[in-house]
Motif scaffolding. Sequence first.
Motif, PDB file in Angstrom:
ATOM      1  N   ASP A  65       0.822  -1.208   0.000  1.00  0.00           N
ATOM      2  CA  ASP A  65       0.000   0.000   0.000  1.00  0.00           C
ATOM      3  C   ASP A  65       0.859   1.263   0.000  1.00  0.00           C
ATOM      4  OD1 ASP A  65       0.869  -0.831   2.502  1.00  0.00           O
ATOM      5  OD2 ASP A  65      -0.876  -0.060   3.566  1.00  0.00           O
ATOM      6  N   GLU A  66       2.098   1.168   0.480  1.00  0.00           N
ATOM      7  CA  GLU A  66       3.017   2.307   0.443  1.00  0.00           C
ATOM      8  C   GLU A  66       3.873   2.304  -0.825  1.00  0.00           C
ATOM      9  OE1 GLU A  66       5.399   2.341   3.922  1.00  0.00           O
ATOM     10  OE2 GLU A  66       3.706   2.457   5.302  1.00  0.00           O
ATOM     11  N   TRP A  67       4.266   1.123  -1.277  1.00  0.00           N
ATOM     12  CA  TRP A  67       5.143   1.037  -2.438  1.00  0.00           C
ATOM     13  C   TRP A  67       4.416   1.358  -3.731  1.00  0.00           C
ATOM     14  CZ3 TRP A  67       6.757  -4.258  -0.161  1.00  0.00           C
ATOM     15  CH2 TRP A  67       7.686  -4.063   0.868  1.00  0.00           C
ATOM     16  N   PHE A  68       3.118   1.017  -3.806  1.00  0.00           N
ATOM     17  CA  PHE A  68       2.354   1.200  -5.040  1.00  0.00           C
ATOM     18  C   PHE A  68       1.119   2.052  -4.738  1.00  0.00           C
ATOM     19  CE2 PHE A  68       4.115  -3.209  -5.049  1.00  0.00           C
ATOM     20  CZ  PHE A  68       5.193  -2.952  -5.881  1.00  0.00           C
ATOM     21  N   PRO A  69       1.183   3.341  -4.999  1.00  0.00           N
ATOM     22  CA  PRO A  69       0.068   4.238  -4.646  1.00  0.00           C
ATOM     23  C   PRO A  69      -1.263   3.839  -5.277  1.00  0.00           C
ATOM     24  CG  PRO A  69       2.032   5.488  -5.220  1.00  0.00           C
ATOM     25  CD  PRO A  69       2.322   4.067  -5.570  1.00  0.00           C
ATOM     26  N   ALA A  70      -1.238   3.339  -6.521  1.00  0.00           N
ATOM     27  CA  ALA A  70      -2.455   2.850  -7.166  1.00  0.00           C
ATOM     28  C   ALA A  70      -2.561   1.349  -6.913  1.00  0.00           C
ATOM     29  CB  ALA A  70      -2.421   3.135  -8.663  1.00  0.00           C
ATOM     30  N   PRO A  71      -3.697   0.862  -6.442  1.00  0.00           N
ATOM     31  CA  PRO A  71      -3.834  -0.564  -6.134  1.00  0.00           C
ATOM     32  C   PRO A  71      -3.533  -1.455  -7.329  1.00  0.00           C
ATOM     33  CG  PRO A  71      -5.671   0.661  -5.215  1.00  0.00           C
ATOM     34  CD  PRO A  71      -4.921   1.616  -6.101  1.00  0.00           C
ATOM     35  N   LEU A  72      -2.757  -2.498  -7.089  1.00  0.00           N
ATOM     36  CA  LEU A  72      -2.425  -3.453  -8.145  1.00  0.00           C
ATOM     37  C   LEU A  72      -3.395  -4.628  -8.175  1.00  0.00           C
ATOM     38  CD1 LEU A  72       1.473  -3.594  -7.798  1.00  0.00           C
ATOM     39  CD2 LEU A  72       0.071  -2.048  -9.178  1.00  0.00           C
ATOM     40  N   THR A  73      -4.205  -4.757  -7.132  1.00  0.00           N
ATOM     41  CA  THR A  73      -5.142  -5.878  -7.048  1.00  0.00           C
ATOM     42  C   THR A  73      -6.519  -5.371  -6.628  1.00  0.00           C
ATOM     43  OG1 THR A  73      -4.596  -6.323  -4.725  1.00  0.00           O
ATOM     44  CG2 THR A  73      -3.344  -7.529  -6.418  1.00  0.00           C
ATOM     45  N   ARG A  74      -7.505  -6.197  -6.908  1.00  0.00           N
ATOM     46  CA  ARG A  74      -8.875  -5.957  -6.475  1.00  0.00           C
ATOM     47  C   ARG A  74      -9.331  -7.169  -5.679  1.00  0.00           C
ATOM     48  NH1 ARG A  74     -10.581  -5.793 -11.070  1.00  0.00           N
ATOM     49  NH2 ARG A  74     -10.087  -3.609 -11.488  1.00  0.00           N
ATOM     50  N   PRO A  75      -9.613  -7.085  -4.389  1.00  0.00           N
ATOM     51  CA  PRO A  75      -9.518  -5.904  -3.535  1.00  0.00           C
ATOM     52  C   PRO A  75      -8.059  -5.475  -3.349  1.00  0.00           C
ATOM     53  CG  PRO A  75      -9.880  -7.827  -2.188  1.00  0.00           C
ATOM     54  CD  PRO A  75     -10.021  -8.275  -3.617  1.00  0.00           C
ATOM     55  N   ALA A  76      -7.888  -4.237  -2.899  1.00  0.00           N
ATOM     56  CA  ALA A  76      -6.551  -3.693  -2.731  1.00  0.00           C
ATOM     57  C   ALA A  76      -5.857  -4.307  -1.520  1.00  0.00           C
ATOM     58  CB  ALA A  76      -6.636  -2.166  -2.556  1.00  0.00           C
ATOM     59  N   PHE A  77      -4.538  -4.330  -1.569  1.00  0.00           N
ATOM     60  CA  PHE A  77      -3.728  -4.751  -0.428  1.00  0.00           C
ATOM     61  C   PHE A  77      -4.095  -3.905   0.785  1.00  0.00           C
ATOM     62  CE2 PHE A  77      -0.095  -4.135   2.318  1.00  0.00           C
ATOM     63  CZ  PHE A  77       0.467  -5.394   2.440  1.00  0.00           C
ATOM     64  N   ALA A  78      -4.253  -4.550   1.930  1.00  0.00           N
ATOM     65  CA  ALA A  78      -4.616  -3.807   3.146  1.00  0.00           C
ATOM     66  C   ALA A  78      -4.060  -4.510   4.375  1.00  0.00           C
ATOM     67  CB  ALA A  78      -6.138  -3.685   3.267  1.00  0.00           C
ATOM     68  N   VAL A  79      -3.534  -3.712   5.301  1.00  0.00           N
ATOM     69  CA  VAL A  79      -3.076  -4.178   6.607  1.00  0.00           C
ATOM     70  C   VAL A  79      -3.595  -3.193   7.647  1.00  0.00           C
ATOM     71  CG1 VAL A  79      -1.052  -4.534   8.092  1.00  0.00           C
ATOM     72  CG2 VAL A  79      -1.001  -5.315   5.729  1.00  0.00           C
ATOM     73  N   ASP A  80      -4.063  -3.703   8.757  1.00  0.00           N
ATOM     74  CA  ASP A  80      -4.455  -2.849   9.871  1.00  0.00           C
ATOM     75  C   ASP A  80      -3.180  -2.370  10.552  1.00  0.00           C
ATOM     76  OD1 ASP A  80      -5.236  -1.733  12.310  1.00  0.00           O
ATOM     77  OD2 ASP A  80      -6.888  -3.134  12.585  1.00  0.00           O
ATOM     78  N   ARG A  81      -2.736  -1.145  10.245  1.00  0.00           N
ATOM     79  CA  ARG A  81      -1.478  -0.635  10.779  1.00  0.00           C
ATOM     80  C   ARG A  81      -1.586  -0.216  12.233  1.00  0.00           C
ATOM     81  NH1 ARG A  81       1.959  -2.665   7.097  1.00  0.00           N
ATOM     82  NH2 ARG A  81       1.442  -1.990   4.979  1.00  0.00           N
ATOM     83  N   LEU A  82      -2.810  -0.062  12.745  1.00  0.00           N
ATOM     84  CA  LEU A  82      -2.972   0.300  14.148  1.00  0.00           C
ATOM     85  C   LEU A  82      -2.787  -0.915  15.045  1.00  0.00           C
ATOM     86  CD1 LEU A  82      -3.633   2.526  16.195  1.00  0.00           C
ATOM     87  CD2 LEU A  82      -6.059   1.936  15.922  1.00  0.00           C
ATOM     88  N   LEU A  83      -3.375  -2.048  14.621  1.00  0.00           N
ATOM     89  CA  LEU A  83      -3.274  -3.277  15.409  1.00  0.00           C
ATOM     90  C   LEU A  83      -2.243  -4.246  14.843  1.00  0.00           C
ATOM     91  CD1 LEU A  83      -7.059  -3.946  16.137  1.00  0.00           C
ATOM     92  CD2 LEU A  83      -5.371  -2.833  17.616  1.00  0.00           C
ATOM     93  N   HIS A  84      -1.647  -3.914  13.683  1.00  0.00           N
ATOM     94  CA  HIS A  84      -0.651  -4.777  13.031  1.00  0.00           C
ATOM     95  C   HIS A  84      -1.222  -6.179  12.825  1.00  0.00           C
ATOM     96  CE1 HIS A  84       2.241  -1.578  13.745  1.00  0.00           C
ATOM     97  NE2 HIS A  84       1.833  -1.549  14.992  1.00  0.00           N
ATOM     98  N   ARG A  85      -2.347  -6.211  12.108  1.00  0.00           N
ATOM     99  CA  ARG A  85      -3.033  -7.473  11.852  1.00  0.00           C
ATOM    100  C   ARG A  85      -3.518  -7.529  10.411  1.00  0.00           C
ATOM    101  NH1 ARG A  85      -4.417 -10.323  16.313  1.00  0.00           N
ATOM    102  NH2 ARG A  85      -6.271 -11.292  15.439  1.00  0.00           N
ATOM    103  N   VAL A  86      -3.665  -8.743   9.909  1.00  0.00           N
ATOM    104  CA  VAL A  86      -4.295  -8.963   8.604  1.00  0.00           C
ATOM    105  C   VAL A  86      -5.405  -9.991   8.762  1.00  0.00           C
ATOM    106  CG1 VAL A  86      -2.261  -8.386   7.231  1.00  0.00           C
ATOM    107  CG2 VAL A  86      -2.614 -10.751   7.963  1.00  0.00           C
ATOM    108  N   ARG A  87      -6.400  -9.875   7.916  1.00  0.00           N
ATOM    109  CA  ARG A  87      -7.524 -10.798   7.911  1.00  0.00           C
ATOM    110  C   ARG A  87      -7.463 -11.700   6.681  1.00  0.00           C
ATOM    111  NH1 ARG A  87     -11.485  -9.698  11.416  1.00  0.00           N
ATOM    112  NH2 ARG A  87     -11.391  -7.706  12.552  1.00  0.00           N
ATOM    113  N   PRO A  88      -8.109 -12.860   6.746  1.00  0.00           N
ATOM    114  CA  PRO A  88      -8.188 -13.702   5.545  1.00  0.00           C
ATOM    115  C   PRO A  88      -8.910 -12.955   4.428  1.00  0.00           C
ATOM    116  CG  PRO A  88      -8.912 -14.914   7.503  1.00  0.00           C
ATOM    117  CD  PRO A  88      -8.787 -13.481   7.911  1.00  0.00           C
TER     118      PRO A  88
END
Length: 390
Positions: A333-356
Amino acid sequence: MIHRVRLHTAIVPMAAAFDHATRSRRSAESLLAEVELAGARGWGEGAPRGYVTGETLDGAARAVQACDPAALAERIDWRTFDSAIASIAQLPLPELVGGPSAQAAVEIALLDAVCRCFARPLADVLRVLDPPARVRREGPTSVSLVIHLSRDVASTLDALTPQAVAALRHVKIKVADPAGAVKRLAQARDRLPADTRISLDVNGTWSAAEAEQIAGELTGVAWVEEPLPPRSWSELARLRRATGLPVMLDESCTGTADLDTAAASGAASHINVRLSKCGGFLAAARLALRADALGLGCQLGVHVAEVGPLWAAGRALATAWGLWQTVEAGRADEWFPAPLTRPAFAVDRLLHRVRPLAGPGTGIDPTEELLRHARCLATWEPDGGWRRNA
């Protein structure tokens, strides 16, 4: 039956560089395989990294074109999801395809296509390996924060909110010279909760003498990743015996032969499992299971600048199993300002977690932004074999 295979190379500029002791990466370089079955299309990715497996992007592309998709298809029992996955799990991909990243691109594309045909998530593929019950776990998982060399440790951590710092379970710090490593480690310790684990990633740049000399100043680190040049088996074993330093192998461990040598010699306490360097989704999962059985801890890592199928497949593995000492998610999400995938890459940066990810297969599709940076090198069809594109 496989109806069509397309092979692409994707070179995508990064908005921010990622630096470690031996490389500075400013663009993604990935091999994308697109496999079409009856009514479904799957995408796979390999990330050739010469300093890890000796592969180049062009070489990996040639390795895929040297294989015969018709021969692959003949080995697969397409009747049911279980029979197709069991067949793919038995494919001798190192013989049929070539290097690990080429294998990963083909394997993930096949698995993605089959999962989409039967409306199944990629995590269901792991059942073919029959993992122990204690390994299986489904749901969100914590991810580590990775601080690369061009980032100051103190300012990076100081920029986080108190809640984000408290949620950190693991911080990985890229380091270069030993003195700088001690300084960066101290900066992290001064700012992190006592129960947050810290590891250092040397990328194979220290000598055995340097590592032994500095080991006493690294007390309490979770592990030091690849402290010596790759596959320095006897020196690594001696370092561990002399200092008790926990050692993770990354570049030194790309498959079971490396793992068995490391375990037998006592050269490592942990390994870094990354899908592309290990040859794909199932190969990486098998390596993790073997390491776990041998008593070695596992980190599920990423290659810098994975553009889509790789990080999505890694997320399926991360959120389906609970054997990981820590999980890396990357920062697409930082390296590529425009999403390369649908849905876009996402990480919860507050809790440092990812979901399936939801949906069949890997759960993602390439966007026009990714395809704009991709070049279709060749197409395979049953009646004409491989055809190079102009």
